[in-house]
Scaffold this active site. Structure first.
Site, PDB file in Angstrom:
ATOM      1  N   ASP A   1      91.284  45.035  99.957  1.00 13.11           N
ATOM      2  CA  ASP A   1      91.668  44.120 101.038  1.00 13.11           C
ATOM      3  C   ASP A   1      93.143  44.305 101.442  1.00 13.11           C
ATOM      4  OD1 ASP A   1      91.349  42.150 102.926  1.00 13.11           O
ATOM      5  OD2 ASP A   1      91.410  40.477 101.490  1.00 13.11           O
TER       6      ASP A   1
ATOM      7  N   ASP B   1      88.417  43.329 109.490  1.00  8.12           N
ATOM      8  CA  ASP B   1      88.792  43.375 108.073  1.00  8.12           C
ATOM      9  C   ASP B   1      87.923  42.420 107.270  1.00  8.12           C
ATOM     10  OD1 ASP B   1      89.997  43.644 105.632  1.00  8.12           O
ATOM     11  OD2 ASP B   1      91.818  42.525 106.168  1.00  8.12           O
TER      12      ASP B   1
ATOM     13  N   ASP C   1      92.692  41.781 113.502  1.00 13.92           N
ATOM     14  CA  ASP C   1      93.514  42.534 112.550  1.00 13.92           C
ATOM     15  C   ASP C   1      93.994  43.874 113.117  1.00 13.92           C
ATOM     16  OD1 ASP C   1      94.750  42.304 110.091  1.00 13.92           O
ATOM     17  OD2 ASP C   1      93.149  43.311 108.984  1.00 13.92           O
TER      18      ASP C   1
ATOM     19  N   LYS D   1      86.420  39.425 101.348  1.00 13.21           N
ATOM     20  CA  LYS D   1      87.012  38.123 101.655  1.00 13.21           C
ATOM     21  C   LYS D   1      85.932  37.042 101.597  1.00 13.21           C
ATOM     22  CE  LYS D   1      90.522  39.750 104.968  1.00 13.21           C
ATOM     23  NZ  LYS D   1      91.713  39.332 104.215  1.00 13.21           N
TER      24      LYS D   1
ATOM     25  N   GLU E   1      94.429  46.766 102.920  1.00 14.77           N
ATOM     26  CA  GLU E   1      94.097  48.012 103.611  1.00 14.77           C
ATOM     27  C   GLU E   1      95.082  48.365 104.720  1.00 14.77           C
ATOM     28  OE1 GLU E   1      92.963  45.132 104.434  1.00 14.77           O
ATOM     29  OE2 GLU E   1      93.329  45.190 106.589  1.00 14.77           O
TER      30      GLU E   1
ATOM     31  N   ARG F   1      98.342  48.299 104.752  1.00 17.75           N
ATOM     32  CA  ARG F   1      99.422  49.157 104.234  1.00 17.75           C
ATOM     33  C   ARG F   1      98.917  50.571 103.980  1.00 17.75           C
ATOM     34  NH1 ARG F   1     100.325  45.045  99.361  1.00 17.75           N
ATOM     35  NH2 ARG F   1      99.751  43.701 101.099  1.00 17.75           N
TER      36      ARG F   1
ATOM     37  N   LYS G   1      99.106  48.572 112.937  1.00 19.39           N
ATOM     38  CA  LYS G   1      97.902  48.426 112.111  1.00 19.39           C
ATOM     39  C   LYS G   1      96.719  48.129 113.022  1.00 19.39           C
ATOM     40  CE  LYS G   1      95.783  45.234 108.742  1.00 19.39           C
ATOM     41  NZ  LYS G   1      96.004  44.135 107.771  1.00 19.39           N
TER      42      LYS G   1
HETATM   43  N1  BES Z   1      94.571  41.239 107.417  1.00 21.08           N
HETATM   44  C1  BES Z   1      94.948  40.631 106.200  1.00 21.08           C
HETATM   45  C2  BES Z   1      96.165  39.712 106.351  1.00 21.08           C
HETATM   46  C3  BES Z   1      95.984  38.504 107.229  1.00 21.08           C
HETATM   47  C4  BES Z   1      95.660  37.279 106.679  1.00 21.08           C
HETATM   48  C5  BES Z   1      96.181  38.579 108.592  1.00 21.08           C
HETATM   49  C6  BES Z   1      95.508  36.182 107.486  1.00 21.08           C
HETATM   50  C7  BES Z   1      96.037  37.478 109.415  1.00 21.08           C
HETATM   51  C8  BES Z   1      95.700  36.273 108.861  1.00 21.08           C
HETATM   52  C9  BES Z   1      95.312  41.699 105.173  1.00 21.08           C
HETATM   53  O1  BES Z   1      94.615  42.894 105.287  1.00 21.08           O
HETATM   54  C10 BES Z   1      94.986  41.153 103.831  1.00 21.08           C
HETATM   55  O2  BES Z   1      93.835  40.970 103.535  1.00 21.08           O
HETATM   56  N2  BES Z   1      96.024  40.905 103.038  1.00 21.08           N
HETATM   57  C11 BES Z   1      95.888  40.397 101.740  1.00 21.08           C
HETATM   58  C12 BES Z   1      96.733  41.255 100.819  1.00 21.08           C
HETATM   59  C13 BES Z   1      96.482  40.988  99.361  1.00 21.08           C
HETATM   60  C14 BES Z   1      95.136  41.552  98.963  1.00 21.08           C
HETATM   61  C15 BES Z   1      97.591  41.653  98.574  1.00 21.08           C
HETATM   62  C16 BES Z   1      96.406  38.969 101.731  1.00 21.08           C
HETATM   63  O3  BES Z   1      97.389  38.686 102.406  1.00 21.08           O
HETATM   64  O4  BES Z   1      95.801  38.136 101.069  1.00 21.08           O
HETATM   65 ZN    ZN Z   2      93.897  43.353 107.126  1.00 25.40          ZN
HETATM   66 MN    MN Z   3      92.786  42.899 104.193  1.00 25.35          MN
END
Ligand code: BES
Ligand code: ZN
Ligand code: MN
Length: 518
Positions: free
Chosen positions: A364, A287, A305, A294, A366, A368, A282
């Site tokens: 968010d 992000d 990220d 966010k 993204e 996946r 990824k």
């Molecule tokens: N990049 C984030 C995940 C992340 C969070 C990485 C904290 C490192 C530290 C990812 O893209 C994300 O935003 N995930 C969301 C998914 C949700 C919207 C289903 C999450 O984990 O809140």
């Molecule tokens: Zn992310």
């Molecule tokens: Mn995200």
């Protein structure tokens, strides 16, 4: 080769290429001889301050002075602790490093080496290090040197004056660690490549996102791998990705003024002719969450990220430079996730390269999305023996595992066991999390094949894993690693200074060893 940090002026044009061999903050050498009887030395001390090996014989020569110092300081030899002693004749300086019940693995010796580098960072000149023996290892000094290289990594400060040696400290301001023990050849031929791969990946992650665009990342990879034998780099731009139908990857990047890229590095071993291993990372260069924005607090950390992509690149660099007997493809699915007039909206439907459609309920989620097209393209293009997706995918995996383990997800029990074992051996540890059949039902969408989130749905890390897994063919050995809790460390560890860790390079190297033909 110029490391870009050597440029004092911080302008985008001044940022050219990362060096294939970034400047180490510490100099390394080896010796097969016993420790010298003078100068600066480092020795291991066991649990309860018990002296053995090099420390015991030094203590005898010093008439018991070392033992008295250990007792007076109440030094208990706990693993990772240390005690510097100055002016204790015949030495100028002695650093005692605790090894607790003893070192049991290469990863333990790497921690020892990292502690040595950390605790001698302010010393100058030659430092002779007695590397403890580990049962079953024959290259202890190589592990210690690798640990020292990892632990002394320093990205430096933007704008600070840089010396000729590169990095913040400069080469002449660092000690030379001379590791006494077996492993000189193993370092040169093998472990040094891992240190370089990790340093390259850390350089990529540490670079701030105003500079680190998908295009910049691709450019770094192209210029660095130009000097790595038996590798080739392929970069797909937006028109090419559109032609291939990568609607998910292009969709994530469409809100940014800096367009997405897909980068693939291929390493062709002369000693292997089976299908390659593939690491798909990824690569979200920043992000924001996109339109599903966010909160501001802590958002800066989303510059990391793209750690999965950096890890994949660092791993293939390590494998190529050590001449691993297995073919490898490392893929970076790169995009910047921004809100903006052109950004995708929650509720949009995109068509991926495989033809499968996705309802994007949350922009968010993204990572996946970019990985669907990354995994599918890799599978179709290279027919790999194994596909590993590596991603800072979910906050949920941090809630589940903290920073002690990364999450490993696969339907294949043997592969899970292989990865968990490689985690223990490499020191980058994994914990298996489930992908239940029900989760594949939960991600079905009313208006598309699947949806990228299940609102209010749990288990969230498994939903992300199942989503990506839906793009692996039925017969494709597939493993997903969620490294979200591992990309950054606030508390320095022996082999990980405070900052971006590039977690996974050592793990993927160890996984690859299980597939090598020699
Ligand atoms: N990049 C984030 C995940 C992340 C969070 C990485 C904290 C490192 C530290 C990812 O893209 C994300 O935003 N995930 C969301 C998914 C949700 C919207 C289903 C999450 O984990 O809140
Ligand atoms: Zn992310
Ligand atoms: Mn995200």
């Amino acid at each position: 080769m110029t490391r870009f940090l050597a440029n004092a002026a911080i302008t985008i044009v001044a940022v050219t290429a990362l060096a294939a061999t970034p400047a180490a903050a510490v100099d390394i050498d080896f010796s097969a001889a016993a420790l010298p009887g003078a100068g600066k030395v480092v020795m291991a001390v066991g649990e309860d301050g018990v002296l053995s090996g090099a420390a015991a014989s030094a203590d005898r020569q010093m008439g018991g002075a070392l033992g008295r110092a250990v007792a007076a300081a109440d030094f208990d030899g706990e693993a990772g602790s240390s005690l510097p002693l100055y002016g204790l004749a015949p030495y100028d300086a002695v650093l005692l490093v605790g090894v607790g019940k003893g070192l049991a693995s290469g990863a333990d010796v790497q921690d020892f080496g990292g502690t040595v580098a950390g605790q001698t960072a302010a010393w100058r000149g030659d430092v002779a290090v007695a590397v403890p023996d580990v049962e079953g290892l024959d290259d202890e000094a190589a592990h210690a040197a690798l640990g020292a290289r990892l632990g002394s990594y320093d990205f430096g400060k933007w704008g600070a004056a840089k010396t000729a040696g590169g990095g913040a400290k400069g080469a002449d301001a660092a000690p030379k660690l001379i590791f006494h023990g077996p492993g000189e050849a193993a370092f040169a031929g093998d472990r040094r490549a891992i240190a370089d791969g990790v340093a390259f990946a850390r350089d990529l992650v540490s670079t701030p996102s105003n500079i680190k665009t998908p295009e910049w990342f691709a450019g770094q990879v192209e210029s660095v791998f130009a000097d790595v034998p038996r590798t080739s780099v392929r970069v797909l731009d937006v028109p090419e990705m559109q032609r291939l139908g990568m609607g998910a990857l292009v969709g994530v990047g469409q809100g940014s003024a800096r367009p997405p890229r897909l980068v693939a590095v291929r390493y062709d071993s002369p000693d292997y002719d089976g299908p390659p291993l593939a690491f798909v990372g990824k690569g979200i260069t920043f992000d924001t969450g996109g339109i599903s924005l966010k909160g501001g607090r802590g958002m800066w950390a989303m510059r990391g990220d793209m750690t999965g992509a950096a890890t994949a690149m660092g791993a293939v660099m390590a494998l190529a430079n050590r001449g691993a007997a297995v073919d490898v493809i490392a893929v970076a699915a790169l995009a910047e996730n921004m809100p903006g007039g052109a950004a995708q909206r929650p509720g949009d439907v995109v068509t991926t390269m495989s033809g499968k459609t996705i309802e994007v309920l949350n922009t968010d989620a993204e990572g996946r999305l970019v990985l669907t097209d990354g995994v599918w393209w890799t599978q179709q293009t290279y027919d790999p023996r194994l596909v590993v997706s590596v991603a800072t995918l979910t906050g949920a995996v941090i809630s589940a595992l903290g920073d002690d383990y990364a999450g490993v997800f696969t339907k294949d029990d043997d592969l899970a066991a292989l990865f968990i074992d490689a985690g223990e051996v490499s020191g980058e540890t994994l914990w298996r999390l489930p992908v239940h059949d029900n989760v594949f039902e939960d991600i079905k969408s009313d208006v598309a094949d699947v949806k990228n989130v299940v609102e209010g749905g749990t288990p969230s890390a498994s939903i992300g894993a199942a989503f990506i897994m839906s793009w692996a063919r039925e017969d494709q050995p597939f493993v997903h690693l969620d490294i979200a809790g591992q990309d950054y460390t606030d508390t320095p560890r022996p082999t990980e200074p405070k900052g971006w860790t590039a977690f996974g390079v050592r793990l993927l190297d160890e996984v690859a060893r299980r597939y090598e033909t020699k």
